[in-house]
Every structure is written in C-alpha cells, then in structure tokens.
Write a protein that holds these residues in place. Structure first.
Motif, mmCIF file in Angstrom:
data_model
loop_
_atom_site.group_PDB
_atom_site.id
_atom_site.type_symbol
_atom_site.label_atom_id
_atom_site.label_comp_id
_atom_site.label_asym_id
_atom_site.label_seq_id
_atom_site.Cartn_x
_atom_site.Cartn_y
_atom_site.Cartn_z
ATOM 1 N N GLU A 1 1.462 6.140 7.178
ATOM 2 C CA GLU A 1 0.696 6.723 6.064
ATOM 3 C C GLU A 1 -0.591 5.978 5.743
ATOM 4 O OE1 GLU A 1 3.719 6.866 2.984
ATOM 5 O OE2 GLU A 1 4.049 8.982 3.395
ATOM 6 N N GLN A 2 -1.030 5.086 6.648
ATOM 7 C CA GLN A 2 -2.292 4.401 6.372
ATOM 8 C C GLN A 2 -3.471 5.371 6.413
ATOM 9 O OE1 GLN A 2 -2.727 0.555 8.483
ATOM 10 N NE2 GLN A 2 -0.560 0.728 8.930
ATOM 11 N N PHE B 1 1.639 4.623 -2.363
ATOM 12 C CA PHE B 1 2.570 5.352 -1.499
ATOM 13 C C PHE B 1 3.938 4.689 -1.532
ATOM 14 C CE2 PHE B 1 -1.437 6.831 -0.021
ATOM 15 C CZ PHE B 1 -1.204 8.121 0.428
ATOM 16 N N ASP C 1 -3.272 8.511 5.478
ATOM 17 C CA ASP C 1 -3.228 9.198 4.181
ATOM 18 C C ASP C 1 -3.839 8.319 3.102
ATOM 19 O OD1 ASP C 1 -2.017 11.359 5.317
ATOM 20 O OD2 ASP C 1 0.019 10.803 4.709
ATOM 21 N N ALA C 2 -3.547 7.016 3.185
ATOM 22 C CA ALA C 2 -4.096 6.104 2.185
ATOM 23 C C ALA C 2 -5.623 6.122 2.242
ATOM 24 C CB ALA C 2 -3.569 4.686 2.404
ATOM 25 N N ALA D 1 1.843 1.699 2.495
ATOM 26 C CA ALA D 1 0.720 2.133 3.333
ATOM 27 C C ALA D 1 -0.427 1.128 3.319
ATOM 28 C CB ALA D 1 0.222 3.529 2.925
ATOM 29 N N LEU E 1 -3.275 15.886 0.112
ATOM 30 C CA LEU E 1 -2.934 15.526 1.489
ATOM 31 C C LEU E 1 -2.210 16.671 2.200
ATOM 32 C CD1 LEU E 1 -1.769 11.856 0.938
ATOM 33 C CD2 LEU E 1 -3.795 12.616 2.191
#
Ligand SMILES: Nc1ncnc2c1ncn2[C@@H]1O[C@H](COP(=O)(O)OP(=O)(O)OP(=O)(O)O)[C@@H](O)[C@H]1O
Ligand SMILES: [Mg+2]
Lengths: 253, 258
Positions: free
Chosen positions: B129-130, A89, B132-133, A93, A55
């Motif tokens: 961070e969705q 996470f 990123d998920a 998330a 990431l």
C-alpha cells in the motif's frame, strides 16, 4: 483557521468479484468531530476508507466533501483536498527505502511545502510526542509493528490536516501506548479542529472518545449515533458487538 | 468446442491480451515521460535512481566488458594471424565492442541487476500500500516513482556502455599482446577504421535499451497483483520480456543504422 468540510457518504456500494462488501451505505460525519467506524473483521471498513480517500471507485453512490463529489471530481480537484488530508493505513504503508524522518516529512517534501528545517523540527516534535524521540534517522526496516504504526501516524498528522482517516491506529500497540495514541488523536483534533474518522476494534476507546459511531454489518450501517445511543441500543447485533467486542478482537488477532 | 475453434479462440485471446498490455504499457510510459516536465521535480529521487542504475552497476559492467573484449580477441586472433592481418585485430575488436557487444551485453547485465530490482521494488510498494499512500498524499506514483527510473535508464545506459566499450578494447589489447601481437599493431589502425558513427550509434541503441529496461521493469512492478507471489512473478517477467525486447529491437535498430 481550519475549516473542516462536511463529509457525506451517499448510497455507496462496492463488490469484489460478486461478493458485495458495501451495500448502499450512507453516512454523515460530524464535521470537526471524532467519528468512529466499527464492525467485525472483513466487513469493509478499510474498503470504505479507501473509497472515501479516492483510492477505490465505488460501484454506485457518492462521497461528498462539502459540495465536491469525490467520485466524479477531476484528479486535480481531489489532489487539492488531499493536500490537507491525513491518512493512516492499517499496516502503516511506510516507505521502506527511507528513514523514519524522511517518511514523516515526506508529505511536505514531495510538494516542496514549507521550509526544510521547520518541517524537520515539526516531524521531530511529533515523533517525540509519540515516544519515538531518537528514531528520526533509523531505517524503517528496523521498526517494530507498533513503532511503524506510530511513525505512520506522525506522517498522517504532518500536513496539518482538515480531515484525517485512521485505520486501526491502536491495533498492535500495548495498552499504555494505545492510551497515549488515543490522547494524541484527541489532542490533535482539538488543536486543528479537523474531522477525524477512526476505524477501530477497541470498544472501550470508541465509547469514550467518539462523538459519533457507525456500526457496519453485512454491508450496511446498522446503527449510527452518539456513544450513549449505542449503550442504550437493544439491537441484538449491537449488543453482541458491545459485549463481545474484546473476545472478538482476540479471536481474530 | 472442437480443436480448431478452441485454437482460434486461444489466438484471439492472446491477441486481445497483447493489445491490452501494450496499450496499458504505452499509457504508463507516456505518463512517466510527462512526469519529467511536471513540477515540482524532486531531484533527490532522480539522483538516487541514477546512482542505483549507473554507479552501482559499474563493477559488473566493467567486468563483463573486460572479459568480453578478451574472449572475442582470443576467438579471432588465430585466424587473423594466419592471414597476416594482425593490424586488423584491434579495429575488429573495437568495432564489435562499440557497435554490438558493449551495448547489448551491458543492457543484459543491467536488466538482471536493475530491471528486476525495479519490478521487485515497485511491486512490493504496491502490495504494501505504499503506492496508495503516495496517492493520498497527492503525489502521483507514476511521476514520483517511474519517471526517475525511466530517466536514469535512458541516461545511465549509454554511459555504462561507453565504459564497457573502452574496457572491452583494453581487455582485447591485453589478450592480443599476450598472444604475441605488438601493442602498436593492436592500436595502430583503430582510429582509422572505427568511425565516430559506430560509437554514437551504439550509444543510441543503448539509450533505447535503457528505456526498455526501466519501462518494462516499472510496468511489471506497477501492475502487480496478488501478494508476495505476484512480486516474484513480475520480477521474472520483467527480466524475460526485457531480454527479448532488447535482442529484437537490437536487430531492428542495427538493420536501420549500419
Ligand atoms: N482490492 C481488493 N480486491 C478484492 N477484494 C478485496 C479488496 N479489498 C478488500 N477486499 C475484500 O473486501 C472485504 C472487506 O475488506 P476490508 O479490508 O475492508 O475489511 P475490514 O473491515 O477493514 O477488516 P479488518 O477489520 O480485518 O481490517 C474482504 O472480504 C476483502 O477480502
Ligand atoms: Mg481493515
């Protein structure tokens, strides 16, 4: 059936606007074992995890999965790895526009992998192992912090992963649930033979569950080894960390 | 620095900034367009967006269309009656609705409802961070989140506009009849005077507006920075930039088309 890759971090550095978070960090994770990364809040544990999942790009250094250098690989190659990677996470998330069930089956659904009924059955089984039997149709917004964390954990385990990253899987859970989640992680590891990488503040769990521990401090790994080596260490930072682990965690919420 | 130098530097920065944003916007939009053609397609997400852009906007679009047609008729009918041009009221209302008022007002209403929501939704997903998920599940956020929104905008705006056009004429009809026109007088010459091209060109414009609304809303959401405050800022910017782009592109397309 599940070949866990060797994962190596080599000379990784990362700064954010002048502040050096990771400084030439190198780690070798034990394949097919349980690896813990510990360190105080803000030391860069989550950043390291994001670099290892592709990431964030590091400023320098490499992350190897077997022979593949993630930091130089094409997106397509990275995605092939990710199909068998589970990531939890720190804040879950979860997708808030979906139900719990849709969240958990998502990693299979989005790639049209497997049969819908099988995926749902598997999701329900995972959820009930985590004490969330009746949650399948609830919306995510209705969940408590600990419930969110467990749903996210179920989602991470859905893909039958070869590599799993758990960023503080038990933070925010009550002691009983913590133990239950720890057991689930170990159980899942035994079943799949995956390489497990856990970021944790829970020293007791770390010392009892880890095959290998890495302590991150001031951007460096200052000690890595088996729990016994940590207990035997005379390094003042390690001693302070082990003895003050709990009060530190409390102080930082 | 002297004032002239700093003004030049400011302009230079503004220029570079615009080039940067336009470039990044172009790339993002191109990736989203490509997403229509990269399997596996998850149609559920497309239908969901069409519902939220189209079906959920229906009520406000109908309301807007009805009153716009009505007030437009109120404004023109007096003059037309003075010159005994009653039979032109209907065609004038229909032309104005299909060419201009239907497409533009629908687009502005949908921007307020949907464009801002897209920006807010995507920026909330970004900061929690969705996105990123999605990425670590090997699901490209652009393909999964933006492509469906873009297509929904392009398809649903013309449909909503067609409805708005029709309701606008109906609104005009009621006002005209209320002001003493014969129903037949209002409708009689609409089909002679309003040509298919008027309607079609209006719908083409609205498809482009739909593209603007979705792409700008998604761009603003996708590149959000800085927590909850960032979410608010992207939402506002999405609306303002869409409004301006719609009005400017409307002028240009109209100049070319009609
Ligand atoms: N995207 C980012 N932009 C700027 N700075 C960042 C970013 N991500 C992390 N940081 C900074 O990097 C440092 C390390 O953050 P990180 O989240 O990795 O800490 P952590 O070890 O996971 O802490 P915690 O135990 O509290 O979760 C922090 O100072 C943080 O502010
Ligand atoms: Mg963290």
């Amino acid at each position: 059936m599940n070949a866990a890759p060797e994962i190596k971090v080599q000379g990784v550095s990362k700064s954010f606007g002048g502040a050096k978070v990771l400084d030439d960090v190198s780690l070798n994770f034990l394949p097919g074992r349980v690896n813990f990364i510990i360190g105080r809040s803000g030391e860069g544990k989550s950043v390291l995890m994001k670099i290892m999942t592709g990431l964030y790009a590091p400023d320098a250094g490499s992350v190897f999965y077997g022979d593949l250098d993630l930091t130089r690989a094409a997106e397509r190659q990275i995605n092939k790895l990710r199909l068998r990677m589970g990531v939890l996470f720190q804040d879950g998330a979860l997708f808030d526009s979906m139900t719990v069930g849709q969240n958990v089956v998502f990693p299979l659904w989005v790639h049209r992998r497997g049969k819908k009924a099988e995926a749902e059955a598997r999701a329900r089984a995972l959820l009930s192992e985590l004490g969330l039997s009746d949650f399948f149709d609830l919306t995510v917004a209705a969940l408590s912090t600990g419930e969110r964390k467990r749903v996210a954990l179920a989602r991470a385990l859905m893909v039958d992963p070869q590599v799993v990253f758990f960023d503080e899987p038990t933070t925010g859970l009550d002691p009983l649930l913590s133990t239950q989640v720890d057991e689930l992680i170990i159980h899942a590891q035994k079943k799949t033979g995956a390489t497990v990488i856990v970021v944790s503040h829970d020293m007791a769990a770390t010392l009892s569950l880890a095959d290998s521990i890495f302590l991150l401090h001031n951007g460096k790994i200052i000690l890595s080894g088996a729990p016994s080596e940590f207990k035997a260490s005379r390094n003042p930072e390690v001693v302070r960390f082990l003895s003050g682990g709990d009060s530190l965690k409390d102080a930082e919420g | 620095m002297n004032p002239i130098a700093s003004a030049v530097a400011g302009l230079g920065r503004l220029f570079l900034n615009s080039v940067f944003h336009l470039g990044r916007y172009g790339l993002l939009t191109a990736r989203a367009l490509l997403g229509f053609f990269t399997p596996p397609l998850r149609l559920r997400s497309y239908f969901k967006q069409m519902e939220s852009v189209g079906v959920d906007s229906l009520f406000v679009v109908i309301l807007t269309g009805l009153f716009t047609g009505g007030v437009f008729t109120l404004q023109i009918i007096y003059g037309f009656q003075r010159f005994s041009a009653e039979s032109m009221v209907g065609p004038t209302v229909a032309t104005a609705m299909t060419r201009e008022l239907g497409p533009v007002l629908t687009a502005l209403m949908v921007t307020g409802r949907v464009g801002s929501a897209m920006a807010a939704e995507l920026s909330a997903m970004k900061v929690s961070e969705q996105m990123d998920a999605l990425t670590v599940m090997a699901a490209d956020p652009v393909k999964y989140l933006i492509s469906p929104r873009l297509l929904a905008g392009i398809i649903m705006l013309p449909l909503l506009t067609a409805i708005s056009d029709a309701v606008g004429v109906v609104g005009g009809f009621f006002v005209a009849v209320g002001r003493g026109l014969d129903p037949g007088q209002f409708t009689g010459r609409i089909v002679d005077i309003v040509v298919v091209g008027d309607v079609v060109n209006g719908l083409i414009k609205s498809a482009f507006f739909g593209f603007i609304i979705s792409s700008v809303g998604c761009y603003m959401g996708f590149y959000t920075k800085g927590g909850a405050e960032g979410v608010g800022r992207s939402t506002t910017l999405a609306v303002v930039i869409s409004y301006v782009s719609i009005l400017i592109s409307d002028f240009m397309m109209t100049a070319i088309m009609f």
